[in-house]
Design a protein around this motif. Sequence first.
Motif, PDB file in Angstrom:
ATOM      1  N   THR A  69       7.092   7.647 -10.085  1.00  0.00           N
ATOM      2  CA  THR A  69       6.314   7.310  -8.894  1.00  0.00           C
ATOM      3  C   THR A  69       5.363   6.169  -9.217  1.00  0.00           C
ATOM      4  N   THR A  70       5.318   5.174  -8.359  1.00  0.00           N
ATOM      5  CA  THR A  70       4.386   4.067  -8.552  1.00  0.00           C
ATOM      6  C   THR A  70       2.981   4.468  -8.095  1.00  0.00           C
ATOM      7  N   ARG A  71       2.000   3.754  -8.586  1.00  0.00           N
ATOM      8  CA  ARG A  71       0.653   3.923  -8.059  1.00  0.00           C
ATOM      9  C   ARG A  71       0.658   3.511  -6.580  1.00  0.00           C
ATOM     10  N   THR A  72      -0.152   4.169  -5.765  1.00  0.00           N
ATOM     11  CA  THR A  72      -0.161   3.888  -4.334  1.00  0.00           C
ATOM     12  C   THR A  72      -0.597   2.451  -4.066  1.00  0.00           C
ATOM     13  N   SER A  73       0.213   1.747  -3.276  1.00  0.00           N
ATOM     14  CA  SER A  73      -0.066   0.338  -2.987  1.00  0.00           C
ATOM     15  C   SER A  73      -0.102   0.085  -1.487  1.00  0.00           C
ATOM     16  N   LEU A  74      -0.655  -1.064  -1.134  1.00  0.00           N
ATOM     17  CA  LEU A  74      -0.675  -1.541   0.239  1.00  0.00           C
ATOM     18  C   LEU A  74       0.114  -2.846   0.310  1.00  0.00           C
ATOM     19  N   ILE A  75       0.468  -3.228   1.508  1.00  0.00           N
ATOM     20  CA  ILE A  75       1.186  -4.488   1.693  1.00  0.00           C
ATOM     21  C   ILE A  75       0.390  -5.661   1.116  1.00  0.00           C
ATOM     22  N   ASN A  76      -0.912  -5.692   1.378  1.00  0.00           N
ATOM     23  CA  ASN A  76      -1.745  -6.814   0.946  1.00  0.00           C
ATOM     24  C   ASN A  76      -2.676  -6.461  -0.206  1.00  0.00           C
ATOM     25  N   GLY A  77      -2.490  -5.326  -0.849  1.00  0.00           N
ATOM     26  CA  GLY A  77      -3.303  -4.963  -1.996  1.00  0.00           C
ATOM     27  C   GLY A  77      -4.623  -4.311  -1.613  1.00  0.00           C
ATOM     28  N   PHE A  78      -5.280  -3.753  -2.610  1.00  0.00           N
ATOM     29  CA  PHE A  78      -6.551  -3.052  -2.445  1.00  0.00           C
ATOM     30  C   PHE A  78      -7.611  -3.804  -3.240  1.00  0.00           C
ATOM     31  N   ASP A  79      -8.792  -3.920  -2.671  1.00  0.00           N
ATOM     32  CA  ASP A  79      -9.877  -4.666  -3.311  1.00  0.00           C
ATOM     33  C   ASP A  79     -10.508  -3.825  -4.410  1.00  0.00           C
ATOM     34  N   HIS A  80      -9.920  -3.857  -5.593  1.00  0.00           N
ATOM     35  CA  HIS A  80     -10.432  -3.089  -6.720  1.00  0.00           C
ATOM     36  C   HIS A  80     -11.736  -3.708  -7.219  1.00  0.00           C
ATOM     37  N   VAL A 102      -0.596   2.431  10.441  1.00  0.00           N
ATOM     38  CA  VAL A 102       0.718   2.872  10.915  1.00  0.00           C
ATOM     39  C   VAL A 102       1.724   1.728  10.838  1.00  0.00           C
ATOM     40  N   GLU A 103       1.324   0.549  11.251  1.00  0.00           N
ATOM     41  CA  GLU A 103       2.249  -0.591  11.206  1.00  0.00           C
ATOM     42  C   GLU A 103       2.502  -1.047   9.783  1.00  0.00           C
ATOM     43  N   ASP A 104       1.495  -0.943   8.913  1.00  0.00           N
ATOM     44  CA  ASP A 104       1.712  -1.272   7.505  1.00  0.00           C
ATOM     45  C   ASP A 104       2.794  -0.382   6.904  1.00  0.00           C
ATOM     46  N   ILE A 105       2.776   0.893   7.264  1.00  0.00           N
ATOM     47  CA  ILE A 105       3.774   1.816   6.740  1.00  0.00           C
ATOM     48  C   ILE A 105       5.158   1.456   7.261  1.00  0.00           C
ATOM     49  N   ALA A 106       5.236   1.050   8.519  1.00  0.00           N
ATOM     50  CA  ALA A 106       6.525   0.629   9.081  1.00  0.00           C
ATOM     51  C   ALA A 106       7.081  -0.565   8.311  1.00  0.00           C
ATOM     52  N   VAL A 107       6.233  -1.543   8.033  1.00  0.00           N
ATOM     53  CA  VAL A 107       6.670  -2.721   7.265  1.00  0.00           C
ATOM     54  C   VAL A 107       7.043  -2.321   5.845  1.00  0.00           C
ATOM     55  N   SER A 108       6.282  -1.394   5.263  1.00  0.00           N
ATOM     56  CA  SER A 108       6.578  -0.931   3.902  1.00  0.00           C
ATOM     57  C   SER A 108       7.963  -0.307   3.843  1.00  0.00           C
ATOM     58  N   TYR A 109       8.298   0.494   4.843  1.00  0.00           N
ATOM     59  CA  TYR A 109       9.621   1.104   4.865  1.00  0.00           C
ATOM     60  C   TYR A 109      10.711   0.028   4.910  1.00  0.00           C
ATOM     61  N   LEU A 151       4.209   9.810  11.813  1.00  0.00           N
ATOM     62  CA  LEU A 151       5.558  10.378  11.830  1.00  0.00           C
ATOM     63  C   LEU A 151       6.411   9.762  12.941  1.00  0.00           C
ATOM     64  N   SER A 152       5.812   9.556  14.111  1.00  0.00           N
ATOM     65  CA  SER A 152       6.563   8.963  15.215  1.00  0.00           C
ATOM     66  C   SER A 152       6.992   7.535  14.886  1.00  0.00           C
ATOM     67  N   ARG A 153       6.081   6.775  14.298  1.00  0.00           N
ATOM     68  CA  ARG A 153       6.399   5.372  13.992  1.00  0.00           C
ATOM     69  C   ARG A 153       7.456   5.269  12.896  1.00  0.00           C
ATOM     70  N   ILE A 154       7.379   6.160  11.906  1.00  0.00           N
ATOM     71  CA  ILE A 154       8.361   6.058  10.838  1.00  0.00           C
ATOM     72  C   ILE A 154       9.747   6.389  11.357  1.00  0.00           C
ATOM     73  N   GLN A 155       9.852   7.311  12.315  1.00  0.00           N
ATOM     74  CA  GLN A 155      11.155   7.581  12.919  1.00  0.00           C
ATOM     75  C   GLN A 155      11.708   6.334  13.601  1.00  0.00           C
ATOM     76  N   GLN A 156      10.853   5.638  14.325  1.00  0.00           N
ATOM     77  CA  GLN A 156      11.289   4.430  15.022  1.00  0.00           C
ATOM     78  C   GLN A 156      11.786   3.369  14.044  1.00  0.00           C
ATOM     79  N   VAL A 157      11.017   3.172  12.962  1.00  0.00           N
ATOM     80  CA  VAL A 157      11.379   2.084  12.053  1.00  0.00           C
ATOM     81  C   VAL A 157      12.626   2.429  11.250  1.00  0.00           C
TER      82      VAL A 157
END
Length: 351
Positions: free
Chosen positions: A41-52, A115-122, A164-170
Amino acid sequence: MDAPPPLFNIHPPLINTACPWATTIDDLRLLYKCPSTGAVTTRTSLINGFDHDPERHHYAFFDAAQAGSAPNASINSLGYSPLTLPIYLGFIQTISDEQPSWSAKGFILSVTGSVEDIAVSYQHIASAARGVQFPLAMEINLSCPNIPDMPPPAYSGEALTMYLSRIQQVVVETANYDDGNTPRIPVGLKIPPYTHSTQYHTLIAALEAATLSGGHCPISFITTTNTLGSCLLLDPSPAPAPPDPSSHYPGSTTALPGTGIGGMAGAALHPLALGNVATLRRLLDKRWPDEAAGGVNKGRVRLVGVGGVSDAAGYLRMRAAGADVVGLATGLGLKGVGVFAEVEGGLERGW
């Protein structure tokens, strides 16, 4: 939409979970080469990164019994990886290119965001799955307690339903891209510790609201549990640093800076984690019973049990509670990748 694809075969059923020790390509490569891990499992990431922020984001190890014994628990204020999801997909492509042939041992990409970030991630992960030599899955982390003014979405029925609804759509949209060869990948949720019955019922209700055609649960797996937030470490006694700590994310060996408050994991979390696994196993099996047909478990939602496991005895307790797969984070930080062989060795010796 039919049932979601099952989580790929994880054997042995022992993995790392999203944590600081799965940040770099060297971390991931070492975990992947370990014969005692069934997936990585990778460390949790975002599309544009996290400001560490190294001034605010730290971790520390401590003895949960406060008895002067060796550290067996952790607390952190880290948040997410500063590396973006595209960077992790690049790491995974590199590791795939190093493989001589197809392997059943795969990667779980832990992601978070809107929610949209997760859709793009998928979309990114499903597309990447076409070009690698192992299976991929996506874990939606809705459970971090360390993000200011953003409570973990997995405590909210409304938020869970939106994700959950958005991930089904994507999933449907992505399957129809190009020539239709983009694979459907397993999707799971990483949830925070639940401490009373209404939180469990909120999760089950959100899953029911998003139930697929045929009555199948909309996700393939649940990772339970993340750290317990609002914990305070005050012990000033030094604790040893973990083996080969990442120079990018130095840990504190005393107390966290600032308020000292963060998410707790390790031995102190173990009984709560066992309770979460056992309760969810019962509720999930009641609502989505196992539909074994031709050796394929269509209905079972897999549980990745996480929290305080660092040896064979802890592994067996987690499996007895109902976990299909057992995940380690603090144990990995304290003992290094060798902890997985230690667990397996303990099982072979009857611990």
